[in-house]
Design a protein around this motif. Structure first.
Motif, short mmCIF file in Angstrom:
data_model
loop_
_atom_site.label_atom_id
_atom_site.label_comp_id
_atom_site.label_asym_id
_atom_site.label_seq_id
_atom_site.Cartn_x
_atom_site.Cartn_y
_atom_site.Cartn_z
N ARG A 187 27.14 39.87 51.43
CA ARG A 187 27.22 38.50 50.95
C ARG A 187 28.14 38.39 49.74
O ARG A 187 29.00 37.52 49.68
N GLU A 188 27.96 39.31 48.80
CA GLU A 188 28.77 39.27 47.59
C GLU A 188 30.25 39.55 47.89
O GLU A 188 31.14 38.90 47.35
N PHE A 189 30.47 40.53 48.76
CA PHE A 189 31.86 40.91 49.05
C PHE A 189 32.59 39.77 49.74
O PHE A 189 33.70 39.41 49.38
N LYS A 190 31.92 39.17 50.73
CA LYS A 190 32.51 38.01 51.40
C LYS A 190 32.71 36.88 50.41
O LYS A 190 33.68 36.13 50.49
N GLY A 191 31.75 36.76 49.49
CA GLY A 191 31.81 35.70 48.48
C GLY A 191 33.13 35.72 47.72
O GLY A 191 33.68 34.67 47.40
N TYR A 192 33.65 36.93 47.44
CA TYR A 192 34.93 37.02 46.73
C TYR A 192 36.04 36.37 47.56
O TYR A 192 36.89 35.67 47.02
N PHE A 193 36.00 36.61 48.85
CA PHE A 193 37.12 36.14 49.68
C PHE A 193 36.92 34.72 50.18
O PHE A 193 37.82 34.14 50.77
N ASN A 194 35.70 34.17 49.97
CA ASN A 194 35.48 32.77 50.35
C ASN A 194 36.20 31.81 49.42
O ASN A 194 36.41 30.66 49.74
N THR B 75 41.77 45.89 45.69
CA THR B 75 42.89 45.51 44.82
C THR B 75 43.74 46.73 44.49
O THR B 75 44.98 46.68 44.55
N ILE B 76 43.07 47.82 44.15
CA ILE B 76 43.81 49.04 43.79
C ILE B 76 44.56 49.59 45.00
O ILE B 76 45.71 50.03 44.90
N LEU B 77 43.89 49.52 46.14
CA LEU B 77 44.50 50.00 47.38
C LEU B 77 45.81 49.27 47.66
O LEU B 77 46.79 49.87 48.13
N LEU B 78 45.82 48.00 47.32
CA LEU B 78 47.02 47.20 47.58
C LEU B 78 48.17 47.56 46.64
O LEU B 78 49.30 47.13 46.84
N PHE C 144 43.70 36.31 42.13
CA PHE C 144 43.40 37.47 41.32
C PHE C 144 44.21 38.69 41.77
O PHE C 144 44.88 39.35 40.98
N ILE C 145 44.15 38.96 43.07
CA ILE C 145 44.86 40.14 43.61
C ILE C 145 46.36 39.99 43.39
O ILE C 145 47.04 40.93 42.95
N THR C 146 46.88 38.79 43.65
CA THR C 146 48.32 38.56 43.49
C THR C 146 48.76 38.80 42.05
O THR C 146 49.72 39.51 41.78
N VAL C 147 48.01 38.20 41.12
CA VAL C 147 48.38 38.35 39.71
C VAL C 147 48.33 39.82 39.31
O VAL C 147 49.24 40.33 38.65
N PHE C 148 47.28 40.50 39.76
CA PHE C 148 47.14 41.92 39.42
C PHE C 148 48.35 42.72 39.92
O PHE C 148 48.94 43.50 39.18
#
Lengths: 312, 237
Positions: B10-17, B108-111, B24-28
């Protein structure tokens, strides 16, 4: 089913719940009635093991709220105040999440969710996100969340707060239907709500139970006697002699006199006697004309006011 | 275990919802990529030391942003009351949330892997420090996450959670830095340099993965998860 004794919860020096004791049998619908801040929500939070009491015990379905909270939670469905939901989740996702945590086997989840969506009339919004839902649907989704594991006990904190009259009626009907098989506790500060849905009412004020009983019992307690208003056409003296002779009547007085002919009386009965019939026969026997006969009971509102404000 | 998985999902999906995750990922990635390539061609060295040197300071602001909502939002919305009256143990909820934020950080790090791949393509870097650097990044990230998660449980305001997490992380990061170590009494130096979040990271970043460093990060993670359990219990008393 629910056994609460001497429950106390303090916030600083202030006791939100102050030595409450009560018992609830299986299948009852019980209403907590009280002004805002009376301790209704705190009591419910203790019963659901969200908060621990400072003193006292609460045992629900054989499980103690402090010692066995997990077993207890499995048997309770809880609708907190204001129907909180994860706004970023889809309705179906949310119900799936609850079903998963509620240990409903993966194979049965679809069926359970369908059943509960039918019951709570959620079918139209299953594909929506929670933040898109109106207040009424949010309330129903939250209720569905509380019902999905088919609990024995339902605890509903202000289930109709913030709804429009149509939605209130819908939710009440739903609660009544659910209440046929389950033990339900609901709280409200709206009197008509409690008297419409509950078999028994606990009036809570300043953390204490100040009265309990069926809505009727409580109303009777307020005045002790019922009052009947009659409008009669006839001779005043004859009427009053007759009224005085009736043993069922405790007291009466004229409240209006219209041109000597039409008389309005307020009559107080002597308890549980059937005064209506006696008065009817009296008028027929004497050929007086009865234009109105109306019984007035002290409403729950009167009881509530007496108990929560009157004492101060 | 099933409960941890349910909460994790639930929490993990919550990030991508929410779009916030993608922003966040783009800026990082843009920020780290720019900081990296800015000097990469000038120094003309095929390594990632510059990247890993700057990472703790980027984490200082990025990780609290990942964790700030985890408890604060539940409190604000009131969903905590439903969550904590479901048949779940406190630690199951904490681990579910912690692992979900960990997985998000890992994604994020993987990317950022195109960076080392580019270096491998352009030159022949020493692979040890790069692999070590990534392992260190994950360990240090976990410590930052545990701090942020704990702080989030103290308030219902996400901004407050963010700021306090940054302050605590900053404190733990800076006590291991050289200029702090110079100014404290000598007997405190080993302690401070041991407690510093960044000093272990630079050790691992040299390509030497020492068990002491791993134990350090795991203890920091467990310590803050323990504190988090206490705050959750505190609700009941």
């Amino acid at each position: 089913m629910i056994r609460v004794s001497n429950l106390t919860k303090r916030y600083g020096n202030n006791a939100a719940v102050d030595g409450i004791s009560f018992g609830i049998r299986k299948g009852e619908i019980v209403g907590f009635l009280g002004p805002n801040g009376a301790g209704k929500t705190t009591t419910m939070r203790i019963l659901t093991s969200f908060l621990a009491p400072d003193e006292g015990t609460a045992v629900i379905a054989g499980f103690d709220v402090i010692k066995e909270p997990l077993e207890l939670r499995k048997r309770i469905g809880y609708l907190p105040e204001n129907a909180p939901l994860y706004l970023d989740m889809g309705v179906l996702d949310y119900l799936n999440f609850i079903a998963e945590i509620r240990d409903i086997p993966a194979g049965e989840r679809g069926m359970r969710i369908k059943k509960i969506a039918d019951l709570c009339a959620l079918n139209k919004v299953l594909k929506k996100n929670a933040y898109e839902l109106s207040k009424g649907y949010r309330q129903r989704l939250c209720l569905a969340q509380a019902l999905i594991h088919n609990p024995d006990i339902l605890i509903l904190d202000e289930p109709t707060a913030g709804l429009d009259p149509n939605q209130i009626i819908e939710i009440r009907e739903l609660i009544k239907e659910i209440g046929r098989e389950k033990t339900v506790i609901l709280s409200s500060h709206i009197l008509s709500e409690v008297s419409a849905t509950c078999g028994r009412v606990l009036i809570i004020n300043e953390g204490k139970i100040v009265a309990s009983g069926t809505p009727e019992e409580l109303s009777n307690r307020a005045t002790g006697k019922e009052k009947i208003y009659i409008n009669l056409k006839g001779q005043r003296e004859a009427i009053e002699t007759r009224l005085r002779s009736m043993s069922e009547i405790a007291s009466f007085r004229v409240i209006e006199e219209n041109g000597g002919e039409l008389l309005k009386y307020e009559i107080e009965s002597n308890g549980d006697t059937n005064l209506n019939e006696a008065l009817f026969h009296m008028t027929v026997d004497n050929r007086w004309v009865l234009t109105e006969l109306r019984k007035e009971k002290a409403s729950l509102e009167d009881v509530f006011l007496q108990l929560t404000i009157g004492e101060k | 275990m099933q409960n941890i998985i349910a909460i994790f999902k639930r929490e993990f999906k919550g990030y991508f919802n929410s779009t916030i995750a993608y922003i966040f990922i783009t800026v990082f990635l843009v920020l780290t990529g720019w900081l990296f390539f800015r000097s990469f061609f000038i120094i003309n060295q095929a390594d990632m030391r510059g990247f890993f040197a700057i990472l703790p300071w980027i984490f200082l602001f990025f990780v609290p942003a990942i964790t700030m909502r985890l408890w604060a939002e539940e409190k604000k919305l009131g969903t905590l009351e439903i969550l904590m009256t479901l048949p779940v143990k406190d630690h199951e909820v904490i681990f579910g949330k912690f692992l979900a934020s960990y997985a998000f950080l890992a994604v994020t790090i993987l990317l950022s892997l195109p960076l080392p791949i580019t270096i491998l393509y352009l030159g022949t870097p020493d692979k040890g420090p790069i692999i070590g650097g990534y392992i260190g990044t994950l360990l240090m990230g976990g410590a930052f996450l545990a701090i942020g998660l704990f702080v989030s449980s103290l308030t219902e305001n996400q901004i407050v959670a963010f700021i306090i997490a940054v302050i605590i992380s900053f404190g733990l990061l800076i006590i291991g830095e050289q200029f702090v170590l110079f100014s404290v009494p000598n007997w405190l130096v080993p302690l401070f340099s041991y407690l510093g979040l960044g000093s272990h990271f630079s050790d691992i970043g040299r390509g030497v993965v020492d068990s002491r460093d791993i134990i350090y990060y795991l203890s920091v993670i467990l310590f803050f998860i323990f504190l988090n359990m206490r705050t959750l219990e505190g609700r009941r008393w």
